[in-house]
Design a protein around this motif. Structure first.
Motif, mmCIF file in Angstrom:
data_model
loop_
_atom_site.group_PDB
_atom_site.id
_atom_site.type_symbol
_atom_site.label_atom_id
_atom_site.label_comp_id
_atom_site.label_asym_id
_atom_site.label_seq_id
_atom_site.Cartn_x
_atom_site.Cartn_y
_atom_site.Cartn_z
ATOM 1 N N ASP A 148 3.106 -3.607 -5.637
ATOM 2 C CA ASP A 148 1.878 -4.240 -6.130
ATOM 3 C C ASP A 148 1.816 -5.675 -5.618
ATOM 4 O O ASP A 148 2.538 -6.546 -6.097
ATOM 5 N N PRO A 149 0.970 -5.961 -4.639
ATOM 6 C CA PRO A 149 0.907 -7.307 -4.086
ATOM 7 C C PRO A 149 0.544 -8.373 -5.120
ATOM 8 O O PRO A 149 1.002 -9.516 -4.999
ATOM 9 N N ALA A 150 -0.268 -8.017 -6.118
ATOM 10 C CA ALA A 150 -0.654 -9.004 -7.119
ATOM 11 C C ALA A 150 0.556 -9.505 -7.893
ATOM 12 O O ALA A 150 0.694 -10.712 -8.175
ATOM 13 N N VAL A 151 1.460 -8.597 -8.250
ATOM 14 C CA VAL A 151 2.676 -8.988 -8.977
ATOM 15 C C VAL A 151 3.567 -9.838 -8.091
ATOM 16 O O VAL A 151 4.087 -10.880 -8.515
ATOM 17 N N ASN A 154 6.278 3.748 1.694
ATOM 18 C CA ASN A 154 5.207 4.733 1.788
ATOM 19 C C ASN A 154 4.016 4.058 2.477
ATOM 20 O O ASN A 154 3.235 3.343 1.860
ATOM 21 N N ARG A 155 3.876 4.304 3.766
ATOM 22 C CA ARG A 155 2.881 3.572 4.539
ATOM 23 C C ARG A 155 1.456 3.996 4.211
ATOM 24 O O ARG A 155 0.525 3.211 4.355
ATOM 25 N N GLU A 156 1.286 5.221 3.753
ATOM 26 C CA GLU A 156 -0.060 5.648 3.362
ATOM 27 C C GLU A 156 -0.516 4.875 2.126
ATOM 28 O O GLU A 156 -1.649 4.404 2.057
ATOM 29 N N ARG A 157 0.369 4.747 1.150
ATOM 30 C CA ARG A 157 0.040 3.991 -0.057
ATOM 31 C C ARG A 157 -0.052 2.495 0.229
ATOM 32 O O ARG A 157 -1.003 1.816 -0.165
ATOM 33 N N GLY A 158 0.947 1.977 0.932
ATOM 34 C CA GLY A 158 0.980 0.551 1.214
ATOM 35 C C GLY A 158 -0.106 0.094 2.156
ATOM 36 O O GLY A 158 -0.538 -1.065 2.093
ATOM 37 N N GLY A 159 -0.568 1.007 3.024
ATOM 38 C CA GLY A 159 -1.552 0.619 4.018
ATOM 39 C C GLY A 159 -2.850 0.085 3.431
ATOM 40 O O GLY A 159 -3.546 -0.705 4.077
ATOM 41 N N ALA A 160 -3.170 0.483 2.207
ATOM 42 C CA ALA A 160 -4.388 -0.023 1.560
ATOM 43 C C ALA A 160 -4.324 -1.523 1.330
ATOM 44 O O ALA A 160 -5.361 -2.184 1.162
ATOM 45 N N HIS A 161 -3.095 -2.074 1.308
ATOM 46 C CA HIS A 161 -2.915 -3.504 1.050
ATOM 47 C C HIS A 161 -2.613 -4.295 2.317
ATOM 48 O O HIS A 161 -2.402 -5.511 2.234
ATOM 49 N N SER A 203 7.563 -10.433 1.519
ATOM 50 C CA SER A 203 7.464 -10.996 0.171
ATOM 51 C C SER A 203 6.316 -10.392 -0.633
ATOM 52 O O SER A 203 6.442 -10.165 -1.832
ATOM 53 N N ALA A 204 5.189 -10.140 0.009
ATOM 54 C CA ALA A 204 3.986 -9.741 -0.714
ATOM 55 C C ALA A 204 3.897 -8.256 -0.996
ATOM 56 O O ALA A 204 3.180 -7.841 -1.911
ATOM 57 N N LEU A 205 4.617 -7.452 -0.231
ATOM 58 C CA LEU A 205 4.536 -5.997 -0.386
ATOM 59 C C LEU A 205 5.751 -5.368 0.277
ATOM 60 O O LEU A 205 5.986 -5.581 1.468
ATOM 61 N N LEU A 206 6.508 -4.593 -0.480
ATOM 62 C CA LEU A 206 7.637 -3.846 0.072
ATOM 63 C C LEU A 206 7.448 -2.393 -0.333
ATOM 64 O O LEU A 206 7.719 -2.014 -1.466
ATOM 65 N N ASP A 207 6.936 -1.596 0.603
ATOM 66 C CA ASP A 207 6.582 -0.211 0.294
ATOM 67 C C ASP A 207 6.829 0.657 1.515
ATOM 68 O O ASP A 207 6.126 0.545 2.520
#
Length: 271
Positions: A14-17, A49-56, A43-47
């Motif tokens: 979750d990039p917001a967190v 799962n590239r399909e899920r993370g790609g939205a961010h 720092s902002a996103l560690l995911d």
């Protein structure tokens, strides 16, 4: 002496967190007397799962975490080295990009990770960064309140030619933010970080990811500050996220280079 802050993170999906943690760290670093804050790779996103993370993964100018950190840096009046963030390039590829933000909130340097981590580990982990990320084209040096800073990201640590280039450029310090795996961290993290500081006779600042992450991975931690002699000034351990401070002595760089003038004595070797 110049005081710096390192943020050791357990970034999630979750990039917001993650962004809130980075913004809080900016103000905590300023309250602690630091002139510059360093954060880890991704720092902002560690995911994974590239399909899920790609939205961010957004273009730089649309990234809300980058905007929030820039605003915080301007309010606090300190510099921030974001270890890296995933950003969307104009060609549709992703970049693993480090940012340096000055005390007015302006981005004064960008560096795209050059070396892609494509490997199958004995643990069964498989990583193919090059499937999504485009590599950067070369080293980046930026003038900061701490001196001349060379930028790298994680796996770059294993390629000494990059650090030789920074040594030739006369950098005072090198940032090596990371999200190192536990097996490779246990085997190589400390020795390689110390070697890079010794080779370049420069400070090394390595803010790292740590612990078990929401995407299932586990990272090594042990955020480090190492002086030009190879002495470890700070080791944040491998247990928990948090912030720590270190003092850099600019005179130490010249003293070590006078005692071990390897950069001045270097000769070209034919191969």
């Amino acid at each position: 002496m110049k005081r710096i802050a390192l943020l050791q993170m357990t970034s999630g999906v979750d990039p917001a967190v993650n962004g809130d943690a980075m913004v809080s760290a900016v103000f905590a670093a300023e309250m602690g007397g630091a002139s510059m804050l360093f954060t880890p790779e991704m720092s902002a996103l560690l995911d994974r799962n590239r399909e899920r993370g790609g939205a961010h993964v957004l273009p730089e100018e649309q990234n809300p975490v980058l905007d929030a950190v820039r605003s915080a840096a301007a309010k606090a009046g300190i510099w921030v080295a974001i270890g890296s963030m995933a950003v969307l390039r104009d060609d549709g590829r992703w970049a693993n990009r480090a940012f340096v933000i000055d005390g007015s909130g302006a981005v004064v340097a960008r560096y795209d990770k050059i070396h892609m981590f494509d490997v199958d580990l004995a643990t069964g982990e498989s990583w193919r960064e090059s499937n999504a990320y485009a590599p950067g084209s070369g080293p980046v040096v930026v003038e900061t309140p701490l001196g001349r800073l060379g930028l790298t990201v994680c796996y770059d640590l294993r390629f000494p030619a990059l650090f030789e280039a920074y040594g030739r450029a006369g950098v005072d310090l090198i940032a090596i933010p990371a999200a190192f795996t536990v097996p490779t961290g246990q085997a190589h993290w400390h020795v390689l970080q110390r070697a890079r500081a010794i080779e370049a006779t420069a400070y090394v600042i390595a803010a790292a990811q740590v612990g078990k992450h929401a995407d299932g991975r586990e990272t090594f931690g042990h955020s480090l500050v190492i002086d030009p002699w190879g002495e470890v000034l700070l080791d944040m351990g491998g247990e928990a996220a948090g912030m720590a401070f270190a003092e850099l002595d600019p005179a130490r760089i010249a003293a070590v280079r006078a005692q071990v003038p390897c950069l001045a004595n270097k000769r070209a070797i034919a191969t």
